[in-house]
Design an enzyme around this catalytic site. Sequence first.
Site, PDB file in Angstrom:
ATOM      1  CG  HIS A 155      -1.966  -1.033   1.218  1.00 20.90           C
ATOM      2  ND1 HIS A 155      -3.054  -0.977   2.060  1.00 20.90           N
ATOM      3  CD2 HIS A 155      -2.123  -2.154   0.478  1.00 20.90           C
ATOM      4  CE1 HIS A 155      -3.838  -2.013   1.834  1.00 20.90           C
ATOM      5  NE2 HIS A 155      -3.289  -2.747   0.880  1.00 20.90           N
ATOM      6  CB  CYS A 215      -6.439  -0.149   5.376  1.00 23.48           C
ATOM      7  SG  CYS A 215      -4.769  -0.823   5.153  1.00 23.48           S
ATOM      8  CB  CYS A 227      -1.737   1.646   6.175  1.00 27.33           C
ATOM      9  SG  CYS A 227      -1.489   0.853   4.568  1.00 27.33           S
ATOM     10  CD  GLU A 241      -1.699   4.236   3.384  1.00 26.67           C
ATOM     11  OE1 GLU A 241      -2.852   4.512   3.748  1.00 26.67           O
ATOM     12  OE2 GLU A 241      -1.458   3.432   2.452  1.00 26.67           O
TER      13      GLU A 241
END
Length: 176
Positions: free
Chosen positions: A62, A92, A95, A64
């Site tokens: 992801h 999420c 993360c 991040e």
Amino acid sequence: MTEQEQTEQEKTDQYFMQLALEQGQLAYAAGEVPVGAVVVQNGEIIGRGYNQPITSLDPTAHAEVVAVRDAAKNIGNYRLTGATLYVTVEPCTMCAGCLVHSRLERLVYGATEPKAGVVESAMCLLDSPFFNHKIETCSGVLAGQASSLMSDFFKMRRAGKKKLKQLSRPVKGEGE
């Protein structure tokens, strides 16, 4: 914080969020969900990232996480003390955990994520008492642009699926 300091912080947040949006555009161009992120420490970008779980065959890639990994590598430390993460969409669960473990000081994000966002939408995970580190958060920075990028991407993806479905239907009169 004085009004002038607050205005300066807002300008800084918008500047770095614009750079996170540029990272999101890279994800869009790669066919990934267009989330982008930058990590900033002492006014300098130390990490960049965009969503790439599909192209990298890595479910943890992801924006991040990619940006935090890049930052840690660039400064030679897995602790990002005093750093701020700018990300286009609310993080999420995975993360959020990464951000706590990296000891980020601040999280700034654009659009909320009603289904999977865990800062304010689906839950308020960062407020959990069991975390040994607290992160200051700021939401809604360039939210309209971040939301539009996501909407445009999913609109394009739905149109592509519709077209593919139409192309796979037999034409009337053929094969009868």
